[in-house]
Design a protein around this motif. Sequence first.
Motif, PDB file in Angstrom:
ATOM      1  N   ASN C  98       0.958  -1.271   0.062  1.00 56.39           N
ATOM      2  CA  ASN C  98       0.113  -0.187  -0.047  1.00 56.39           C
ATOM      3  C   ASN C  98       0.806   1.251   0.001  1.00 56.39           C
ATOM      4  OD1 ASN C  98      -2.185  -1.597  -0.030  1.00 56.39           O
ATOM      5  ND2 ASN C  98      -2.610  -1.350   2.236  1.00 56.39           N
ATOM      6  N   TYR C 102       0.408   3.690  -3.181  1.00 54.32           N
ATOM      7  CA  TYR C 102      -0.292   5.182  -2.684  1.00 54.32           C
ATOM      8  C   TYR C 102       0.581   6.154  -2.250  1.00 54.32           C
ATOM      9  CZ  TYR C 102      -4.125   1.920  -3.369  1.00 54.32           C
ATOM     10  OH  TYR C 102      -5.082   1.138  -3.742  1.00 54.32           O
ATOM     11  N   VAL C 107      -1.162  11.163  -3.783  1.00 50.29           N
ATOM     12  CA  VAL C 107      -2.503  10.785  -3.861  1.00 50.29           C
ATOM     13  C   VAL C 107      -2.972  11.744  -2.672  1.00 50.29           C
ATOM     14  CG1 VAL C 107      -2.441   8.422  -4.446  1.00 50.29           C
ATOM     15  CG2 VAL C 107      -1.842   9.109  -1.961  1.00 50.29           C
ATOM     16  N   GLY C 109      -4.948  13.896  -0.662  1.00 48.84           N
ATOM     17  CA  GLY C 109      -6.461  14.345  -0.541  1.00 48.84           C
ATOM     18  C   GLY C 109      -7.308  14.130  -1.618  1.00 48.84           C
ATOM     19  N   ASN C 110      -6.773  12.972  -2.341  1.00 48.25           N
ATOM     20  CA  ASN C 110      -7.364  12.449  -3.492  1.00 48.25           C
ATOM     21  C   ASN C 110      -8.132  11.010  -3.483  1.00 48.25           C
ATOM     22  OD1 ASN C 110      -8.249  12.039  -6.086  1.00 48.25           O
ATOM     23  ND2 ASN C 110      -6.500  12.807  -7.205  1.00 48.25           N
ATOM     24  N   ALA C 111      -9.347  11.173  -3.266  1.00 43.82           N
ATOM     25  CA  ALA C 111     -10.230   9.716  -3.133  1.00 43.82           C
ATOM     26  C   ALA C 111      -9.827   9.080  -4.615  1.00 43.82           C
ATOM     27  CB  ALA C 111     -11.237  10.154  -2.700  1.00 43.82           C
ATOM     28  N   TYR C 114      -7.405   6.213  -5.409  1.00 40.92           N
ATOM     29  CA  TYR C 114      -7.492   4.863  -5.225  1.00 40.92           C
ATOM     30  C   TYR C 114      -8.677   4.194  -4.994  1.00 40.92           C
ATOM     31  CZ  TYR C 114      -8.715   6.566  -0.438  1.00 40.92           C
ATOM     32  OH  TYR C 114      -9.281   7.215   0.754  1.00 40.92           O
ATOM     33  N   THR C 115      -9.158   3.232  -5.347  1.00 39.49           N
ATOM     34  CA  THR C 115     -10.190   2.640  -4.885  1.00 39.49           C
ATOM     35  C   THR C 115     -10.068   1.106  -3.948  1.00 39.49           C
ATOM     36  OG1 THR C 115      -9.535   0.943  -6.756  1.00 39.49           O
ATOM     37  CG2 THR C 115     -10.968   2.848  -7.415  1.00 39.49           C
ATOM     38  N   GLU C 116      -8.968   0.911  -3.349  1.00 38.04           N
ATOM     39  CA  GLU C 116      -8.591   0.153  -2.357  1.00 38.04           C
ATOM     40  C   GLU C 116      -7.397   0.732  -1.644  1.00 38.04           C
ATOM     41  OE1 GLU C 116      -6.896  -3.453  -3.104  1.00 38.04           O
ATOM     42  OE2 GLU C 116      -6.359  -3.156  -5.221  1.00 38.04           O
ATOM     43  N   TYR C 117      -7.249   0.274  -0.559  1.00 36.61           N
ATOM     44  CA  TYR C 117      -6.205   0.427   0.482  1.00 36.61           C
ATOM     45  C   TYR C 117      -4.955   0.383  -0.136  1.00 36.61           C
ATOM     46  CZ  TYR C 117      -6.577   1.950   5.165  1.00 36.61           C
ATOM     47  OH  TYR C 117      -6.493   2.705   6.466  1.00 36.61           O
TER      48      TYR C 117
END
Lengths: 117, 117, 117, 117
Positions: C98, C102, C107, C109-111, C114-117
């Motif tokens: 992880n 990431y 990344v 502040g940007n959701a 990522y779609t998973e941890y």
Amino acid sequence: MLDINHLKKILQEFSDVRDWNQFHNPKNLAMALAGESGELLEIFQWMSDKDSNNAFKDADIKEKTSHEIADILLYLIRLADLMNINLSEALTQKILINNQRYPAHLVKGNAKKYTEY
Amino acid sequence: MLDINHLKKILQEFSDVRDWNQFHNPKNLAMALAGESGELLEIFQWMSDKDSNNAFKDADIKEKTSHEIADILLYLIRLADLMNINLSEALTQKILINNQRYPAHLVKGNAKKYTEY
Amino acid sequence: MLDINHLKKILQEFSDVRDWNQFHNPKNLAMALAGESGELLEIFQWMSDKDSNNAFKDADIKEKTSHEIADILLYLIRLADLMNINLSEALTQKILINNQRYPAHLVKGNAKKYTEY
Amino acid sequence: MLDINHLKKILQEFSDVRDWNQFHNPKNLAMALAGESGELLEIFQWMSDKDSNNAFKDADIKEKTSHEIADILLYLIRLADLMNINLSEALTQKILINNQRYPAHLVKGNAKKYTEY
């Protein structure tokens, strides 16, 4: 035949008269649909593969499955409505994709070749 | 309008020509349906409630949602077929149950009164 | 501190004395775990994001969440046991992955990244 | 031995430096956990019960399972942290409940008597 437009209206009215539109956003509906699919799993989780093939003969299991399937489908119709998705077109498009993704001669009898429909 | 009988036949043939009936028992299909509902969750999991209300305006999100919804519906139709469940009757019956379970005047605007449809 | 080896033994014995090992294969345990995660969803599905941040103050919700989390963890420990997976090593390895997947500066502040941890 | 307090801190810091606390409310984390449990299902969904008992011998499947289990556990630890739930106490309490709920002499060898742990 499922009259999706009619079902959409029934679900809209069901939500309207209960003042539930405030809870029915796509995120919450996706959660509710997944929650129901968890209840569907619980019906089959301790059953052998083989026994699940005969599960339809058990009236209680069949009824419980019928209720969970209906719950999932109701949430799915409601979610599609809020996302402005035409279910009939979505199905047609996905069936085409699946036919291309899993050519019969390549994946015949092979579960490893696919992880989704 | 969804022609469920036609869709059932398409899915039966899709499975037949790939020799996938050996994998399509109710237990496995329930798992596959729940797996797809997990993918549906992933679309919305980091989105705020409010943003999910506008998600339909984003062409990519709408298409991805459309694909997941279609996957879920295809598995659901296939599962209903194997369980000998008539989807139209299942929906009618569940809508009646929900109307009795959530009387509008008692649950108005109250999410706590219900945990499922 | 969680003594995983001790918990593994408790769960093995729990299953042994009930003659439930016949039901506890990895497939069934994965289903049971997903079923419990569906029950976890149901706690939060009609709650706003903001309200979920204060949910821990409600003793009932906290207790219900505690039970579902425990159920999930018990199945997870049992599944890891049957799959011969060392949970501590699995966590260490995934945290490293992880961190690489990431990078903080990319990344932040940007959701969407990522779609998973 | 899992040092939950240490893991909590690692996950807090992981989220802090990425400015992801805004996304990590209990509702979203429950969704993310359920999403990962859907990925876990996908590993086993076309596998027979029997084959799943031997799945640990396949290095690829074992690794994939290990990653999904770790993802679920990381979200679970994070969720417990935000809900102020002590995992060790939650487990102890649930194990006691399960022992009372499923008396060995009543449920011996019977999967129908229970739908959850």
